[in-house]
Design a protein around this motif. Structure first.
Motif, PDB file in Angstrom:
ATOM      1  N   SER A  27    -124.588 111.996 -27.394  1.00  0.00           N
ATOM      2  CA  SER A  27    -123.067 111.726 -26.653  1.00  0.00           C
ATOM      3  C   SER A  27    -122.086 111.246 -27.925  1.00  0.00           C
ATOM      4  CB  SER A  27    -123.209 110.552 -25.765  1.00  0.00           C
ATOM      5  OG  SER A  27    -123.764 109.462 -26.041  1.00  0.00           O
ATOM      6  N   LYS A  69    -120.228  97.234 -21.487  1.00  0.00           N
ATOM      7  CA  LYS A  69    -121.271  97.938 -21.916  1.00  0.00           C
ATOM      8  C   LYS A  69    -122.080  97.270 -22.748  1.00  0.00           C
ATOM      9  CE  LYS A  69    -122.908 102.254 -23.621  1.00  0.00           C
ATOM     10  NZ  LYS A  69    -122.830 103.460 -24.728  1.00  0.00           N
ATOM     11  N   GLY A  71    -133.119 107.379 -23.060  1.00  0.00           N
ATOM     12  CA  GLY A  71    -132.310 108.556 -22.713  1.00  0.00           C
ATOM     13  C   GLY A  71    -132.039 109.642 -23.761  1.00  0.00           C
ATOM     14  N   HIS A  72    -131.573 109.275 -25.092  1.00  0.00           N
ATOM     15  CA  HIS A  72    -131.133 110.065 -25.956  1.00  0.00           C
ATOM     16  C   HIS A  72    -132.349 111.086 -26.359  1.00  0.00           C
ATOM     17  CE1 HIS A  72    -126.963 108.932 -26.303  1.00  0.00           C
ATOM     18  NE2 HIS A  72    -127.291 107.838 -26.120  1.00  0.00           N
ATOM     19  N   SER A  84    -122.213 109.788 -20.440  1.00  0.00           N
ATOM     20  CA  SER A  84    -122.575 108.880 -21.231  1.00  0.00           C
ATOM     21  C   SER A  84    -122.148 107.394 -20.598  1.00  0.00           C
ATOM     22  CB  SER A  84    -121.830 108.972 -22.538  1.00  0.00           C
ATOM     23  OG  SER A  84    -120.426 108.567 -22.314  1.00  0.00           O
ATOM     24  N   GLY A  85    -122.702 106.154 -21.036  1.00  0.00           N
ATOM     25  CA  GLY A  85    -122.522 104.981 -20.431  1.00  0.00           C
ATOM     26  C   GLY A  85    -120.814 104.761 -20.924  1.00  0.00           C
ATOM     27  N   GLY A 107    -126.262 101.776 -22.030  1.00  0.00           N
ATOM     28  CA  GLY A 107    -126.447 103.076 -22.732  1.00  0.00           C
ATOM     29  C   GLY A 107    -127.892 103.389 -22.825  1.00  0.00           C
ATOM     30  N   GLY A 108    -128.120 104.622 -23.505  1.00  0.00           N
ATOM     31  CA  GLY A 108    -129.417 105.248 -23.555  1.00  0.00           C
ATOM     32  C   GLY A 108    -130.303 104.626 -24.537  1.00  0.00           C
ATOM     33  N   VAL A 165    -135.133 112.708 -18.357  1.00  0.00           N
ATOM     34  CA  VAL A 165    -134.211 111.818 -19.027  1.00  0.00           C
ATOM     35  C   VAL A 165    -133.765 110.734 -17.881  1.00  0.00           C
ATOM     36  CG1 VAL A 165    -131.680 111.747 -19.604  1.00  0.00           C
ATOM     37  CG2 VAL A 165    -133.262 113.802 -20.096  1.00  0.00           C
TER      38      VAL A 165
HETATM   39  C1  LIG Z   1    -128.727 110.070 -23.077  1.00  0.00           C
HETATM   40  C2  LIG Z   1    -128.511 109.584 -21.785  1.00  0.00           C
HETATM   41  C3  LIG Z   1    -128.921 109.930 -20.732  1.00  0.00           C
HETATM   42  C4  LIG Z   1    -127.350 108.402 -21.730  1.00  0.00           C
HETATM   43  C5  LIG Z   1    -126.305 108.309 -22.699  1.00  0.00           C
HETATM   44  O1  LIG Z   1    -125.431 107.127 -22.658  1.00  0.00           O
HETATM   45  P1  LIG Z   1    -125.001 106.380 -23.867  1.00  0.00           P
HETATM   46  O2  LIG Z   1    -126.136 105.777 -24.636  1.00  0.00           O
HETATM   47  O3  LIG Z   1    -124.058 105.289 -23.381  1.00  0.00           O
HETATM   48  O4  LIG Z   1    -124.303 107.603 -24.698  1.00  0.00           O
END
Ligand SMILES: C=C(C)CCOP(=O)(O)O
Ligand SMILES: Nc1ncnc2c1ncn2[C@@H]1O[C@H](COP(=O)(O)OP(=O)(O)OP(=O)(O)O)[C@@H](O)[C@H]1O
Length: 246
Positions: free
Chosen positions: A204, A6, A50-51, A148-149, A45-46, A74
């Motif tokens: 997340s 990741k 995304g967040h 979440s990733g 990740g986002g 999103v």
């Molecule tokens: C917020 C979204 C869509 C993805 C969250 O993934 P993370 O950043 O790995 O927690």
């Protein structure tokens, strides 16, 4: 020898500025990945993509919505980041292909995740590098929730029986109250006092969510910082080793 890696959103984006890629950090990570010749799955990740949108629409890993405009906002942001990652990998001739969890994954009423990996396995066998990401996914009776990733990592790694699992975040590992890297974690209770969320918008759960998710994996994983990415790929022990299967 399958590796699931990741790239944290906190590494490849500027998490304090909406929808901003950290081009230098992403390029450095991609440079390190050029050395990988074994099967590799990348999950990102986002970060500031995304967040930010998920927080704006009130969606988290447990709180869903049926506002499909918000869900699409999103997902579309995550696809923009995914494209940015793929472009940088292709600049280095890494055979990356996108895999979007929204198209294949779902949670049941209790939140149990299903994420089929047969197409990812086939892509690996054909020589591609699948690049997945945190996303929004259908959730029975909740509309859609955030995936979440880290959850993607644990499910794909389990499904593929991955040999190595690495989480490259912005910190050199899980830190204690004196900012020293905790070398090994076998139980959430042992480290709960040190764990917090993220310093930036994050739906997340920051490091606390990450450790909890990785302890549920049933196989060892490692959390480390960008400087340890190359040593990790070279097979060295780095950062924090997490194993909840003991
Ligand atoms: C917020 C979204 C869509 C993805 C969250 O993934 P993370 O950043 O790995 O927690
Ligand atoms: N004990 C701890 N040790 C290390 N980091 C911690 C700790 N407690 C809280 N954190 C925070 O957790 C952050 C890492 O979690 P975060 O979810 O932001 O990482 P990421 O997975 O790289 O990003 P993203 O969720 O966008 O993919 C660190 O930057 C730090 O601010």
């Amino acid at each position: 020898m399958v590796t699931v890696l990741k790239l944290g959103g906190s590494v490849i984006t500027d998490k304090n500025t909406p929808e901003t890629v950290d081009t230098r950090a992403l390029a450095a990570a991609a440079d390190a990945l050029m050395s990988v010749s074994e099967p590799l799955v990348i999950v990102h990740g986002g970060g500031s993509f995304g967040h930010v949108h998920a927080a704006e629409h009130g969606i988290s890993t447990t709180v869903g919505t049926t506002n499909w405009d918000g869900i699409y906002a999103v997902h579309a942001a995550m696809k923009r980041l995914n494209t940015a990652v793929l472009d940088v990998l292709h600049d280095r001739s890494i055979p990356a292909v996108p895999v979007h969890p929204l198209s294949v994954a779902e949670r049941d009423r209790d939140g149990t995740l299903s994420l089929p990996v047969s197409s990812i396995d086939r892509l690996l066998k054909e020589g591609a590098v699948p690049v997945l990401h945190g996303d929004v996914i259908a959730h029975e009776e909740h509309g859609a929730t955030v995936l979440s990733g880290d959850e993607v990592v644990t499910h794909v790694a389990t499904g593929l029986s991955a040999d190595r699992i690495g989480i490259c975040s912005t910190v050199p590992g899980v830190l204690d109250d004196e900012d020293n890297v905790i070398e090994q974690i076998y139980s959430y209770d042992d480290v709960e006092a040190y764990l917090g969320g993220s310093e930036s918008t994050d739906v997340s759960g920051g490091m606390a969510g990450k450790v909890k998710t990785l302890l549920s994996l049933g196989a060892p994983a490692t959390i480390f910082g960008p400087e340890q990415l190359q040593p990790f790929l070279d097979g060295e022990a780095v950062g924090t080793y997490i194993d909840g299967s003991q």
